[in-house]
Design a protein around this motif. Structure first.
Motif, PDB file in Angstrom:
ATOM      1  N   GLN A 147       0.844  -1.208   0.000  1.00  0.00           N
ATOM      2  CA  GLN A 147       0.000   0.000   0.000  1.00  0.00           C
ATOM      3  C   GLN A 147       0.869   1.244   0.000  1.00  0.00           C
ATOM      4  OE1 GLN A 147      -2.059  -0.682   3.707  1.00  0.00           O
ATOM      5  NE2 GLN A 147      -0.607   0.529   4.865  1.00  0.00           N
ATOM      6  N   LYS A 148       0.185   2.391  -0.336  1.00  0.00           N
ATOM      7  CA  LYS A 148       0.841   3.695  -0.228  1.00  0.00           C
ATOM      8  C   LYS A 148      -0.243   4.761  -0.085  1.00  0.00           C
ATOM      9  CE  LYS A 148       1.275   4.899  -5.147  1.00  0.00           C
ATOM     10  NZ  LYS A 148       2.228   5.325  -6.204  1.00  0.00           N
ATOM     11  N   ILE A 149       0.149   5.932   0.365  1.00  0.00           N
ATOM     12  CA  ILE A 149      -0.793   7.051   0.585  1.00  0.00           C
ATOM     13  C   ILE A 149      -0.660   8.050  -0.562  1.00  0.00           C
ATOM     14  CG2 ILE A 149      -1.421   8.949   2.114  1.00  0.00           C
ATOM     15  CD1 ILE A 149      -0.374   7.294   4.449  1.00  0.00           C
ATOM     16  N   VAL A 150      -1.811   8.420  -1.155  1.00  0.00           N
ATOM     17  CA  VAL A 150      -1.827   9.378  -2.263  1.00  0.00           C
ATOM     18  C   VAL A 150      -2.845  10.478  -1.944  1.00  0.00           C
ATOM     19  CG1 VAL A 150      -1.148   7.650  -3.955  1.00  0.00           C
ATOM     20  CG2 VAL A 150      -3.567   8.024  -3.498  1.00  0.00           C
ATOM     21  N   LYS A 151      -2.804  11.554  -2.724  1.00  0.00           N
ATOM     22  CA  LYS A 151      -3.759  12.666  -2.599  1.00  0.00           C
ATOM     23  C   LYS A 151      -4.857  12.487  -3.640  1.00  0.00           C
ATOM     24  CE  LYS A 151      -1.922  15.554   0.526  1.00  0.00           C
ATOM     25  NZ  LYS A 151      -2.666  16.071   1.696  1.00  0.00           N
ATOM     26  N   ILE A 152      -6.112  12.390  -3.175  1.00  0.00           N
ATOM     27  CA  ILE A 152      -7.275  12.304  -4.053  1.00  0.00           C
ATOM     28  C   ILE A 152      -8.184  13.490  -3.712  1.00  0.00           C
ATOM     29  CG2 ILE A 152      -9.255  10.944  -4.781  1.00  0.00           C
ATOM     30  CD1 ILE A 152      -6.608   9.709  -5.561  1.00  0.00           C
ATOM     31  N   ASN A 153      -8.260  14.448  -4.675  1.00  0.00           N
ATOM     32  CA  ASN A 153      -9.076  15.659  -4.457  1.00  0.00           C
ATOM     33  C   ASN A 153      -8.709  16.347  -3.142  1.00  0.00           C
ATOM     34  OD1 ASN A 153     -10.528  15.418  -6.880  1.00  0.00           O
ATOM     35  ND2 ASN A 153     -12.023  14.031  -5.931  1.00  0.00           N
ATOM     36  N   GLY A 154      -7.373  16.429  -2.879  1.00  0.00           N
ATOM     37  CA  GLY A 154      -6.893  17.156  -1.707  1.00  0.00           C
ATOM     38  C   GLY A 154      -6.916  16.357  -0.416  1.00  0.00           C
ATOM     39  N   LYS A 155      -7.370  15.116  -0.450  1.00  0.00           N
ATOM     40  CA  LYS A 155      -7.435  14.314   0.769  1.00  0.00           C
ATOM     41  C   LYS A 155      -6.500  13.110   0.642  1.00  0.00           C
ATOM     42  CE  LYS A 155     -12.288  15.499   1.670  1.00  0.00           C
ATOM     43  NZ  LYS A 155     -13.645  14.940   1.876  1.00  0.00           N
ATOM     44  N   ASN A 156      -5.912  12.757   1.804  1.00  0.00           N
ATOM     45  CA  ASN A 156      -5.058  11.571   1.835  1.00  0.00           C
ATOM     46  C   ASN A 156      -5.909  10.308   1.737  1.00  0.00           C
ATOM     47  OD1 ASN A 156      -2.678  13.021   2.110  1.00  0.00           O
ATOM     48  ND2 ASN A 156      -2.735  12.959   4.353  1.00  0.00           N
ATOM     49  N   ARG A 157      -5.456   9.414   0.881  1.00  0.00           N
ATOM     50  CA  ARG A 157      -6.158   8.141   0.761  1.00  0.00           C
ATOM     51  C   ARG A 157      -5.116   7.013   0.620  1.00  0.00           C
ATOM     52  NH1 ARG A 157     -10.908   7.195  -3.530  1.00  0.00           N
ATOM     53  NH2 ARG A 157     -11.933   8.550  -2.006  1.00  0.00           N
ATOM     54  N   THR A 158      -5.374   5.952   1.326  1.00  0.00           N
ATOM     55  CA  THR A 158      -4.512   4.773   1.223  1.00  0.00           C
ATOM     56  C   THR A 158      -5.010   3.896   0.082  1.00  0.00           C
ATOM     57  OG1 THR A 158      -4.027   4.795   3.589  1.00  0.00           O
ATOM     58  CG2 THR A 158      -3.607   2.734   2.400  1.00  0.00           C
ATOM     59  N   ILE A 159      -4.127   3.646  -0.858  1.00  0.00           N
ATOM     60  CA  ILE A 159      -4.496   2.755  -1.954  1.00  0.00           C
ATOM     61  C   ILE A 159      -3.592   1.521  -1.885  1.00  0.00           C
ATOM     62  CG2 ILE A 159      -5.294   4.641  -3.435  1.00  0.00           C
ATOM     63  CD1 ILE A 159      -2.687   4.326  -5.038  1.00  0.00           C
ATOM     64  N   TYR A 160      -4.094   0.438  -2.451  1.00  0.00           N
ATOM     65  CA  TYR A 160      -3.389  -0.849  -2.410  1.00  0.00           C
ATOM     66  C   TYR A 160      -3.009  -1.258  -3.830  1.00  0.00           C
ATOM     67  CZ  TYR A 160      -5.191  -1.107   2.355  1.00  0.00           C
ATOM     68  OH  TYR A 160      -5.466  -0.845   3.670  1.00  0.00           O
ATOM     69  N   LEU A 161      -1.902  -1.978  -3.906  1.00  0.00           N
ATOM     70  CA  LEU A 161      -1.474  -2.487  -5.202  1.00  0.00           C
ATOM     71  C   LEU A 161      -2.618  -3.279  -5.816  1.00  0.00           C
ATOM     72  CD1 LEU A 161       0.865  -2.991  -7.250  1.00  0.00           C
ATOM     73  CD2 LEU A 161       1.362  -5.093  -5.974  1.00  0.00           C
ATOM     74  N   PRO A 162      -3.052  -2.894  -7.025  1.00  0.00           N
ATOM     75  CA  PRO A 162      -4.184  -3.602  -7.639  1.00  0.00           C
ATOM     76  C   PRO A 162      -3.820  -5.045  -7.983  1.00  0.00           C
ATOM     77  CG  PRO A 162      -3.202  -2.064  -9.189  1.00  0.00           C
ATOM     78  CD  PRO A 162      -2.551  -1.791  -7.884  1.00  0.00           C
ATOM     79  N   LEU A 163      -4.282  -5.954  -7.155  1.00  0.00           N
ATOM     80  CA  LEU A 163      -4.017  -7.379  -7.337  1.00  0.00           C
ATOM     81  C   LEU A 163      -5.295  -8.106  -7.704  1.00  0.00           C
ATOM     82  CD1 LEU A 163      -1.701  -8.105  -4.275  1.00  0.00           C
ATOM     83  CD2 LEU A 163      -1.018  -7.988  -6.670  1.00  0.00           C
ATOM     84  N   THR A 164      -5.175  -9.037  -8.599  1.00  0.00           N
ATOM     85  CA  THR A 164      -6.289  -9.895  -8.964  1.00  0.00           C
ATOM     86  C   THR A 164      -5.896 -11.346  -8.683  1.00  0.00           C
ATOM     87  OG1 THR A 164      -6.975  -8.384 -10.700  1.00  0.00           O
ATOM     88  CG2 THR A 164      -7.816 -10.636 -10.799  1.00  0.00           C
ATOM     89  N   PHE A 165      -6.707 -12.023  -7.898  1.00  0.00           N
ATOM     90  CA  PHE A 165      -6.463 -13.421  -7.554  1.00  0.00           C
ATOM     91  C   PHE A 165      -7.491 -14.290  -8.257  1.00  0.00           C
ATOM     92  CE2 PHE A 165      -3.507 -12.265  -4.364  1.00  0.00           C
ATOM     93  CZ  PHE A 165      -2.848 -13.424  -3.998  1.00  0.00           C
ATOM     94  N   ALA A 166      -7.020 -15.276  -9.005  1.00  0.00           N
ATOM     95  CA  ALA A 166      -7.890 -16.300  -9.571  1.00  0.00           C
ATOM     96  C   ALA A 166      -7.564 -17.611  -8.866  1.00  0.00           C
ATOM     97  CB  ALA A 166      -7.667 -16.427 -11.075  1.00  0.00           C
ATOM     98  N   ALA A 167      -8.585 -18.250  -8.296  1.00  0.00           N
ATOM     99  CA  ALA A 167      -8.375 -19.477  -7.520  1.00  0.00           C
ATOM    100  C   ALA A 167      -9.192 -20.610  -8.133  1.00  0.00           C
ATOM    101  CB  ALA A 167      -8.766 -19.265  -6.067  1.00  0.00           C
ATOM    102  N   VAL A 168      -8.587 -21.824  -8.120  1.00  0.00           N
ATOM    103  CA  VAL A 168      -9.264 -23.028  -8.606  1.00  0.00           C
ATOM    104  C   VAL A 168      -9.233 -24.067  -7.491  1.00  0.00           C
ATOM    105  CG1 VAL A 168      -9.309 -24.840 -10.336  1.00  0.00           C
ATOM    106  CG2 VAL A 168      -8.575 -22.544 -10.976  1.00  0.00           C
ATOM    107  N   VAL A 169     -10.421 -24.528  -7.079  1.00  0.00           N
ATOM    108  CA  VAL A 169     -10.535 -25.537  -6.022  1.00  0.00           C
ATOM    109  C   VAL A 169     -11.240 -26.747  -6.615  1.00  0.00           C
ATOM    110  CG1 VAL A 169     -11.354 -26.049  -3.695  1.00  0.00           C
ATOM    111  CG2 VAL A 169     -10.686 -23.704  -4.295  1.00  0.00           C
ATOM    112  N   ASN A 170     -10.562 -27.869  -6.639  1.00  0.00           N
ATOM    113  CA  ASN A 170     -11.124 -29.083  -7.212  1.00  0.00           C
ATOM    114  C   ASN A 170     -11.924 -29.834  -6.153  1.00  0.00           C
ATOM    115  OD1 ASN A 170     -11.333 -31.326  -9.157  1.00  0.00           O
ATOM    116  ND2 ASN A 170     -10.088 -32.379  -7.628  1.00  0.00           N
ATOM    117  N   LEU A 171     -13.176 -30.186  -6.505  1.00  0.00           N
ATOM    118  CA  LEU A 171     -14.067 -30.888  -5.569  1.00  0.00           C
ATOM    119  C   LEU A 171     -14.688 -32.067  -6.322  1.00  0.00           C
ATOM    120  CD1 LEU A 171     -15.771 -27.696  -4.081  1.00  0.00           C
ATOM    121  CD2 LEU A 171     -13.983 -29.063  -3.003  1.00  0.00           C
ATOM    122  N   PRO A 172     -14.076 -33.241  -6.284  1.00  0.00           N
ATOM    123  CA  PRO A 172     -14.563 -34.389  -7.053  1.00  0.00           C
ATOM    124  C   PRO A 172     -16.011 -34.744  -6.697  1.00  0.00           C
ATOM    125  CG  PRO A 172     -12.380 -34.811  -6.153  1.00  0.00           C
ATOM    126  CD  PRO A 172     -12.871 -33.564  -5.507  1.00  0.00           C
TER     127      PRO A 172
END
Length: 733
Positions: A147-172
């Motif tokens: 994460q890191k802190i950025v300025k959005i419209n003059g306000k501090n906002r914490t943003i997170y690294l945009p991560l996408t998780f794809a998960a596969v769970v096998n259920l016979p």
């Protein structure tokens, strides 16, 4: 407001899908580093190990690439390039356009995975769940820690690294029924089923929508429920990436018109993404084929490394034996050197003995010639003696014939007999001298019998001389008898009164003795002929002996000089053997180190081959997965993007915050190029592939049953889900 909610849902979903298509990224730099982090988790989601694989591509072949990396145990997977490390920097001299290498790292991931298990509503440890039956729930959560802190419209906002998780769970299907999930889909194929889900950890928090679940329905975790019999679970696979949709300039979206333009851009970009997804599927198929060939090559290399290790081990054993043998050789050459010195001393003494021997044989041969010459003189004297004997014989004849006149000429006869008696005594003295001389000659000749070259000649000479000596002995006996007879005759002559009978008897005795002398004389003459022949042979043998002596003296000098050279050579050999022992010792130590290194090389080669097999499995998974995703994205594009395209006026709330946040997320995503490190001269991208440990019951009792489903998809080739279930060691008909 509901129109805005639908817009935000579609925006979120579109961003999520785009995250998966990281391989179509365009790079400005000529050199690109694509990194894949393979993470092994326990069944609860805790990290057990991390292996990083990097692919560096340069548009310029044979380029020198300066990389930055925190990896350890770096192994070149495909080529023979060697890294040059300088602190945290690694320099590679490429042999082509591409380089594949891998290493290990111990570093905190930018996210944390948590997997919890429940049985009949109560949380349970995964190992305790194995083999049990009942209502099962699996909950997968991912916490974004980058994460890191950025300025959005003059306000501090914490943003997170945009991560996408794809998960596969096998259920016979033979163990799990009534499978449901809050995020994703349950996909059934044949007798198998799996849950495919997507998470976006930290996205709602970055957009400021984490408290508005009614507006944006983006799941924060994956929850799977099912009825289970005899619980077992194959590894759960997850893929994570940090790529966002490439919106050229979100800040320009400041009005409905610009929003409409942006939606148009989104629509056309989605079409391009759909086209790229198809190309990605085809490219991944080709990559899998090539990587399969590469893995087969690694298998051959791994087998060859085992054979090479056996050879190196044999080399180590052989070097050990060679070293031990060289020490024995060293001991032998040292002893040889000592004995060669003794040999040289003995040869020197032998040479001196040869000189004395040749001198003695020369003296002996000269003496033998003199003896022969003496014998020849003796034979001359014998002839004179024989002539005298003849005269004596004639005198005896005269004495006999004059017997009738004996009395008349007694004085004359007495004088003649006296003369014969004195001559006979002198002859007897000479014969005794000759007879005694034979003993001396024979003794001298017997010494010559030890010389092989003249042994036969000397033996013959001794035999001849012995016969001659016997003849002389007979002559001496005869002479003695003659002296006795002459003395008696003389006495008889003096005693003429004794009568004619005694005189006649004496004369007969004298005649008998004279006959014996004549016989001995003939034998001496015969032996003289033999002695003459032997003397000739002895003289010839002397010449041969003299020549042999000369050669023996010359050979003595060569033998002494050759032995001296041999001693010098053995001394050098002893010194050289000492160096050889030292060299074999170093060879033994080097072979031992090589053997130890080969053990590590063989282990690393097997580890690389094992990792390559896993990579190949993952590549095949990705190949089938990209096919499924391209089909899924086609549905998403048709049902989502097109619908969004037709409803551009449904969402205007929070537009400014969202577009500014999207710009920040885009920059954050573009700045996160690597996990293990990257130099400034390289562009890069990174994705994470995670796999959990399986949960397996101690005693497996499976009852196979046929499950028919109307929602069965059939493919001519092995599908993504069949591969995945095969990876989990589950047979699929």
């Amino acid at each position: 407001m509901m129109r805005n909610r639908g817009f935000l849902k579609l925006i979120s979903l579109s961003l999520a899908v785009v995250f998966l298509f990281t391989n179509i990224t365009a790079f400005a730099n000529a050199a690109v580093k694509k990194e894949t982090v393979y993470v092994i988790l326990d069944a609860g989601g805790r990290v057990k190990s991390q292996i990083v694989t990097d692919w560096i591509h340069s548009d310029t072949p044979n380029a020198t690439i300066k990389d930055k990396s925190e990896l350890e145990n770096i192994v070149n997977l495909k080529g023979d390039e060697s890294p040059q490390k300088n602190g945290e920097y690694v320099t590679w001299k490429l042999n082509s356009n591409d380089l594949f290498y891998q290493g290990t790292i111990s570093k905190e991931l930018p996210f944390e995975v948590s997997i919890k298990y429940y049985l009949d509503g109560k949380e349970i440890k995964p190992q305790d769940l194995a083999g049990k039956s009942g209502k099962v729930k699996i909950k997968i959560e991912v916490a974004n820690k980058e994460q890191k802190i950025v300025k959005i419209n003059g306000k501090n906002r914490t943003i997170y690294l945009p991560l996408t998780f794809a998960a596969v769970v096998n259920l016979p299907l033979d163990k799990f029924e009534n499978v449901k999930t809050n995020a994703g889909e349950v996909i059934t194929e044949g007798n198998t089923q799996a849950v495919v889900s997507v998470l976006f950890p930290g996205l709602l928090e970055s957009l400021g929508l984490d408290g508005e679940s009614e507006i944006v329905d983006v799941p924060k975790y994956i929850e799977i429920t099912a009825d289970c019999k005899h619980f077992e679970l194959s590894p759960i696979y997850m893929v994570a990436t940090n790529k966002l949709l490439d919106i050229k300039d979100v800040k320009k979206i400041d009005s409905v018109d610009s929003l409409q333009k942006a939606i148009n851009t989104l629509y056309t970009s989605s079409e391009k993404i759909l086209e790229g997804a198809v190309k990605l599927s085809n490219g991944e198929k080709e990559f899998t084929l090539n990587f399969e060939e590469f893995t087969n090559g690694l298998k051959l290399l791994s087998n060859a490394s085992s054979e090479l290790y056996k050879g190196v081990k044999s080399l180590e054993d052989g070097a050990e034996k060679l070293y031990n043998s060289s020490k024995q050789l060293r001991a032998g050459t040292s002893e040889l050197n000592k004995n060669s010195q003794k040999l040289y001393k003995g040869v020197t003494e032998f040479g001196n003995g040869v000189y004395e021997y040749t001198y003695g044989t020369s003296q002996f041969s000269d003496g033998a010639i003199k003896i022969i010459d003496g014998y020849q003189t003796l034979f001359v004297k014998n002839k004179e003696l024989f002539d005298a004997v003849k005269k004596v014989s004639s005198g005896l004849d005269l004495a006999t014939s004059s017997q009738k006149d004996l009395e008349a000429g007694s004085k004359r006869l007495q004088d003649a007999i006296q003369n014969v008696l004195e001559g006979t005594k002198k002859e007897l003295e000479v014969l005794n001298i000759v007879y005694n001389g034979f003993d001396t000659v024979i003794s001298g000749l017997q010494k010559l019998e030890s010389i092989p070259l003249v042994k036969d000649v000397v033996t013959n000479v001794i035999a001849g001389i012995d016969k001659q000596r016997q003849a002389i002995k007979g002559l001496i006996d005869s002479k003695q008898a003659m002296v006795s007879g002459l003395s008696q005759i003389l006495e008889n002559v003096k005693k003429m009164s004794q009568g004619q009978e005694n005189l006649s008897t004496a004369l007969l005795q004298l005649k008998d003795a004279q006959a014996k002398i004549a016989s001995s004389s003939d034998l001496i003459v015969q032996n003289q002929k033999v002695l003459d022949q032997s003397a000739a042979k002895l003289k010839d043998s002397k010449k041969v002996l003299d020549e042999g002596t000369r050669k023996l003296l010359a050979s003595k000098d060569q033998l002494v000089s050759g032995t001296k050279a041999f001693c010098d050579g053995t001394e050098k050999l002893d010194k050289a053997t000492a160096q050889f022992v030292s060299g074999t010792g170093k060879l033994k130590d080097g072979a031992k180190q090589l053997s130890g290194g080969m053990v590590k090389f063989d282990e690393n080669m097997k580890m690389v081959y094992s990792a390559s097999e896993k990579l190949l499995e993952g590549s095949k998974e990705l190949e089938d997965g990209t096919l499924v995703l391209s089909d899924s994205y086609r549905k998403f594009h048709n049902k989502g993007i097109k619908e969004l395209y037709s409803k551009t006026d449904e969402a205007l709330g929070k537009l400014d915050d969202i577009k500014d946040t999207l710009n920040e997320l885009k920059e954050f995503s573009q700045s996160y190029k690597t996990f293990s490190g990257i130099s400034d001269e390289l562009d890069g991208e990174v994705k994470f592939v995670l796999k959990t440990d399986e949960i397996k019951a101690k005693e497996e009792k499976q009852v196979s049953k046929e499950v028919k489903t109307a929602n069965t998809q059939t493919h001519e080739k092995k599908s993504f889900w069949k591969w995945l279930l095969g990876l989990l060691h589950i047979q699929v008909d």
